[in-house]
Design a protein around this motif. Structure first.
Motif, PDB file in Angstrom:
ATOM      1  N   TYR A   1       9.796   8.257   0.776  1.00 50.99           N
ATOM      2  CA  TYR A   1       8.636   8.634   1.581  1.00 50.99           C
ATOM      3  C   TYR A   1       8.404  10.148   1.532  1.00 50.99           C
ATOM      4  CZ  TYR A   1       7.989   3.996   3.611  1.00 50.99           C
ATOM      5  OH  TYR A   1       7.711   2.666   3.782  1.00 50.99           O
TER       6      TYR A   1
ATOM      7  N   GLU B   1      -6.085   4.661  -1.750  1.00 53.92           N
ATOM      8  CA  GLU B   1      -5.734   3.337  -2.303  1.00 53.92           C
ATOM      9  C   GLU B   1      -4.388   3.395  -3.044  1.00 53.92           C
ATOM     10  OE1 GLU B   1      -7.681  -0.069  -5.244  1.00 53.92           O
ATOM     11  OE2 GLU B   1      -8.727   1.819  -4.837  1.00 53.92           O
TER      12      GLU B   1
ATOM     13  N   THR C   1      -1.651   3.543  -0.517  1.00 55.18           N
ATOM     14  CA  THR C   1      -1.426   2.225   0.102  1.00 55.18           C
ATOM     15  C   THR C   1      -0.610   1.327  -0.821  1.00 55.18           C
ATOM     16  OG1 THR C   1      -3.544   2.465   1.249  1.00 55.18           O
ATOM     17  CG2 THR C   1      -2.565   0.272   1.183  1.00 55.18           C
ATOM     18  N   GLN C   2      -0.932   1.314  -2.104  1.00 54.23           N
ATOM     19  CA  GLN C   2      -0.179   0.490  -3.050  1.00 54.23           C
ATOM     20  C   GLN C   2       1.283   0.930  -3.139  1.00 54.23           C
ATOM     21  OE1 GLN C   2      -2.276   0.726  -6.756  1.00 54.23           O
ATOM     22  NE2 GLN C   2      -4.068  -0.426  -6.015  1.00 54.23           N
TER      23      GLN C   2
ATOM     24  N   ILE D   1       3.036   2.474  -0.791  1.00 59.10           N
ATOM     25  CA  ILE D   1       3.703   2.097   0.463  1.00 59.10           C
ATOM     26  C   ILE D   1       4.029   0.608   0.466  1.00 59.10           C
ATOM     27  CG2 ILE D   1       3.379   1.898   2.945  1.00 59.10           C
ATOM     28  CD1 ILE D   1       1.785   4.485   2.863  1.00 59.10           C
ATOM     29  N   ALA D   2       3.110  -0.226  -0.040  1.00 60.55           N
ATOM     30  CA  ALA D   2       3.376  -1.667  -0.104  1.00 60.55           C
ATOM     31  C   ALA D   2       4.531  -1.969  -1.057  1.00 60.55           C
ATOM     32  CB  ALA D   2       2.109  -2.404  -0.546  1.00 60.55           C
ATOM     33  N   SER D   3       4.567  -1.263  -2.186  1.00 55.71           N
ATOM     34  CA  SER D   3       5.671  -1.468  -3.130  1.00 55.71           C
ATOM     35  C   SER D   3       7.011  -1.076  -2.508  1.00 55.71           C
ATOM     36  CB  SER D   3       5.411  -0.655  -4.400  1.00 55.71           C
ATOM     37  OG  SER D   3       6.497  -0.770  -5.303  1.00 55.71           O
TER      38      SER D   3
ATOM     39  N   GLY E   1       7.697  -1.118   0.649  1.00 54.58           N
ATOM     40  CA  GLY E   1       8.002  -2.130   1.656  1.00 54.58           C
ATOM     41  C   GLY E   1       8.605  -3.388   1.051  1.00 54.58           C
ATOM     42  N   ARG E   2       8.061  -3.848  -0.094  1.00 50.60           N
ATOM     43  CA  ARG E   2       8.627  -5.032  -0.754  1.00 50.60           C
ATOM     44  C   ARG E   2      10.062  -4.760  -1.217  1.00 50.60           C
ATOM     45  NH1 ARG E   2       3.369  -5.132  -2.995  1.00 50.60           N
ATOM     46  NH2 ARG E   2       4.159  -4.127  -4.886  1.00 50.60           N
TER      47      ARG E   2
ATOM     48  N   TYR F   1      12.379  -4.871   1.716  1.00 50.02           N
ATOM     49  CA  TYR F   1      12.682  -6.220   2.190  1.00 50.02           C
ATOM     50  C   TYR F   1      13.736  -6.888   1.296  1.00 50.02           C
ATOM     51  CZ  TYR F   1      12.111 -11.148   3.343  1.00 50.02           C
ATOM     52  OH  TYR F   1      12.346 -12.443   3.703  1.00 50.02           O
TER      53      TYR F   1
ATOM     54  N   SER G   1       5.412   7.264   8.994  1.00 54.96           N
ATOM     55  CA  SER G   1       3.951   7.164   9.067  1.00 54.96           C
ATOM     56  C   SER G   1       3.268   8.525   9.199  1.00 54.96           C
ATOM     57  CB  SER G   1       3.543   6.275  10.252  1.00 54.96           C
ATOM     58  OG  SER G   1       4.073   6.815  11.459  1.00 54.96           O
TER      59      SER G   1
END
Length: 792
Positions: free
Chosen positions: A408, A440, A443-444, A446-448, A450-451, A454, A636
């Motif tokens: 981050y 955009e 966002t992509q 951050i989503a990567s 996050g996956r 997990y 964030s």
């Protein structure tokens, strides 16, 4: 009487004496399987168990007692049979050993009681043909121990016997015979030692430092008296009482002689007797023995000489006479001048040699210095490369919370660079489109992240579950005095291991339907032992999965149901009522009364959490947000990475622990405090070289004689810190202007950390704090506390 008869009688006497000697030897060296072991140091090492020796010993005692209680007439019959067999010249075969041993004593001179005694003694004599007498010399103490040992028995039993006596492991002991070290599986017979032989071996330890061989302590042995039958003439014998005193020291050869025919060595009387103990001297350390008196006296002896010359009546030859001529006379000044010139020559050569040695030493020191500098430079480069590789690996394969903080932080740095570039080169609609594209991409990313988080969380959770189950099912272990590990299973660890095996079987994938049904049936029988809401729910889920499997539902559609069964069974394992061993490893205590004073409310996530979930700095006055909420807010908004500050704080802890002077303040500093001290006081750089890489910086003491504190520290690189700690005096190492600059930073640190009650107790006697407060009274506080309250 003829000469042949005399030789036959003498030969019989020798045979009888040898038989008597053999009998005495057999009595002197008892066999464990037939006679009582009076001493553990001279007992035979038999691989068989001790129960067999005890039974044979009881049978031997019963045979002797039964012989004493038998009718005397039976003994008389046996003696008469032996006499008839001797008179008739024939040999009467008997299976018993009483008749054979009573034959030498069937003389008219022996009485009936002597025959009875001979029969009893013959029953007591053990018959072991495979025994040899082994003299064991313990090195380096030189203690000698004599024991009988079977020549066809492996040497390992001898090591086990002495291992118990010496308290040393058997694998450390080594036995040497005739210069050859014997192996464990070898026997004495393989080395040419026959039964009834006497052999001397040496026993020593292969690790004398860890397992030394010490002298075997045993109680004083009483002397043993035996009766020896000595032939004094033809058909004349005399019984002599002989006292045997056993000694455990090695007899040195102090002189003697050897028989030319038999080869027997006879030692002098000094080696056959026990040496006398030297009485201890009392009060040996007195003034008379410690004081030395010296006397000196000059002595001059007389030497009478004479000369002889030719005269009337005496002729002395002058052929060997020499004519002495006086040489050139030189004065004392010339002599000393000559000596001075020789001294100058010697000094010249010596100084030349000394200069060459000094230059060679300097050259060697320079070479070592250059080599050390090259190695240090190479080490720094290697450490830097390893750190970069580790940082690259942590960014591409994040596993911990610090790794995701780095991701981050890198994302925020990239976003700031892109945002600066867009604001600098683009305007209007192009700028808005670039900002949308940047949003955009962010966002992509951050989503990567996050996956990936997990997936990592799932893997770490499975690893934590397995580690938790391994701890619960592990046996109790402790270390013995000899270094071996002892493991013990209790009923609770066995129960935990059974539940762990069932859990692992449940988590197996790609198994057949029959195997899955067997696992579910075992789980059902295990859970049915207790009745509660949790077990009822597990049983319902098991029946549901079995029903769906019978209906032909695919395995992919049963993954959620199976995961739910595994989760509930894991809760079943974590319940101390069903698994008592798990109570030792649960973080949450079972007594709810312990939570009343340690539960706090998080104003961000609106949850009541234990005190361990809230970070508390040294300057905080109340608890507001938990760790998870603070991390979420950081990801964030700020997206800062605290890994460098954690490493800096860890280096501080290690350096202060090495001093071992009772330092306290350094271990009270938290992560937020070290971050404030680095950024606001020292500007995140070295004071000397202005180096800004926090990975190379350390926080060391300013005055190494005083414990570390925020007002007694300095931020330097690792090399600068090592050099700073070698200074003997700060005033001699730095200029007054630099010292004043450091003192000013210490004043700022005192002004800030004096607000902390715990640290303020260390500044009660410091008058500089009051002066600083009066000087900066109108200025605002250096640190501003930001309080985030939840919205309505």
């Amino acid at each position: 009487m003829s000469e042949q008869e005399e030789e036959a009688d003498s030969q019989n006497a020798v045979d009888s004496s040898k038989q008597t000697e053999d009998a005495l030897r057999s009595i002197d060296i008892p066999v464990p399987s037939e006679s009582d072991q009076t001493e553990g140091y001279e007992s035979e090492l038999d691989p068989s168990g001790g129960g067999r020796e005890k039974r044979i010993e009881d049978l031997s005692d019963q045979s002797v007692s039964s012989l004493e209680l038998n009718d005397v007439q039976q003994l008389m019959d046996s003696v008469m049979i032996a006499e008839r067999a001797e008179d008739g010249g024939g040999s009467l075969a008997k299976s018993g050993s009483a008749v054979q041993s009573a034959r030498p004593y069937s003389k008219a001179s022996l009485t009936f009681m002597e025959k009875v005694k001979a029969v009893k003694e013959s029953l007591r004599i053990p018959m072991k043909d495979s025994l040899a007498t082994v003299k064991v010399i313990l090195l380096p103490v030189g203690q000698e121990i004599v024991i009988p040992f079977k020549v066809d028995t492996v040497v390992n039993y001898l090591k086990d016997h002495f291992s118990s006596l010496l308290g040393v492991p058997a694998f450390v002991l080594q036995i040497r015979c005739a210069g050859t070290v014997l192996k464990n599986h070898e026997t004495l017979l393989q080395h040419g030692i026959k039964p009834q032989d006497v052999v001397q071996v040496e026993m020593f330890s292969s690790h004398p430092d860890l397992y030394p061989v010490r002298r075997i302590a045993r109680p004083a042995e009483a002397s043993q008296i035996i009766t020896v039958r000595v032939q004094t003439g033809i058909d004349q014998y005399q019984e002599v009482a002989v006292e045997m005193i056993k000694s455990d020291f090695h007899k040195p050869f102090l002189g003697g002689f050897r028989h030319k025919i038999t080869g027997i060595e006879y030692h002098n009387a000094g080696t056959q007797t026990v040496p006398k103990k030297i009485p201890e001297k009392l009060n040996a350390f007195c003034r008379d023995t410690q004081t030395v008196f010296q006397k000196g006296k000059l002595q001059q002896t007389t030497n009478t000489t004479s000369t002889q010359m030719t005269k009337i009546g005496v002729y002395v030859s002058n052929i060997t006479d020499k004519l002495v001529k006086p040489g050139k006379y030189f004065s004392a000044a010339e002599y000393h001048a000559k000596r001075l010139q020789a001294i100058i020559v010697i000094q010249t050569y010596y100084r030349r040699w000394h200069a060459k040695v000094v230059v060679e030493d300097l050259r060697r020191q320079k070479m070592f210095r250059l080599q050390w500098e090259a190695e240090e430079e190479h080490r720094k480069i290697r450490e830097k490369e390893e750190w970069m590789k580790l940082d690259y690996y942590r960014r591409h394969n994040p596993q911990t919370k610090e790794d995701f903080e780095l991701l981050y932080n890198a994302l925020e740095l990239w976003r700031q660079e892109e945002l600066t570039r867009i604001n600098q080169f683009l305007t209007g609609a192009e700028r808005k489109a670039a900002l949308c594209e940047l949003l955009e991409k962010e966002t992509q990313i951050i989503a990567s992240i996050g996956r990936h988080r997990y997936i990592t969380y799932t893997e770490n959770q499975e690893a934590e579950i397995q580690s938790f189950l391994d701890k619960c099912s592990a046996p109790k272990t402790w270390r013995r005095f000899d270094g071996k590990i002892i493991e013990m299973d209790t009923q609770f660890t066995i129960r935990a291991r059974e539940l762990q095996n069932i859990y692992n079987c449940i988590m197996l994938k790609n198994v057949s339907q029959d195997e899955r049904l067997d696992v579910l049936l075992t789980l059902k029988h295990t859970v049915k032992e207790h009745e509660c809401k949790l077990t009822q729910e597990i049983l319902e889920l098991i029946d549901r999965e079995v029903d769906l499997m019978m209906r032909g539902v695919k395995h992919q559609n049963l993954e959620g149901l199976r995961k739910r069964i595994a989760t509930l069974f894991f809760h079943y394992i974590k319940t101390p009522l069903f698994n008592p061993e798990v109570a030792r490893y649960l973080k949450v205590p079972q007594d709810p009364l312990k939570f009343y004073r340690k539960i706090y409310f998080c104003h961000s996530c609106q949850l009541y959490l234990p005190s361990a979930e809230f970070p508390v700095s040294s300057t905080s006055h109340r608890i507001y947000q938990c760790r998870q909420c603070i991390n979420l807010d950081n990801e964030s908004r700020k997206r800062e990475s605290y890994l460098k500050y954690k490493c800096l704080l860890q280096r501080l802890y290690c350096s202060e622990a090495d001093y071992e002077d009772g330092s306290e303040i350094a271990f009270l500093i938290q992560l937020q405090d070290i971050q404030y001290l680095t950024e606001n006081i020292w500007a995140s750089q070295s004071v000397l070289s202005a180096w800004k890489d926090l990975n190379d910086l350390v926080m060391v003491r300013w005055d190494k004689s005083v414990e570390w504190s925020p007002w007694n520290c300095i931020l330097l690189t690792k090399d600068e810190g090592a050099t700073h700690l070698k200074l003997k005096s700060i005033e001699e190492g730095y200029e007054p202007l630099f010292i004043h600059k450091i003192k000013h930073k210490h004043f700022l640190a005192k002004n800030y950390f004096s607000q902390i009650p715990l640290l303020a107790s260390f500044l009660l006697d410091d008058g500089e704090v009051e002066e600083i407060r009066k000087k900066h009274q109108s200025e605002p506080t250096t640190k501003i506390l930001e309080v985030h309250r939840p919205g309505p």
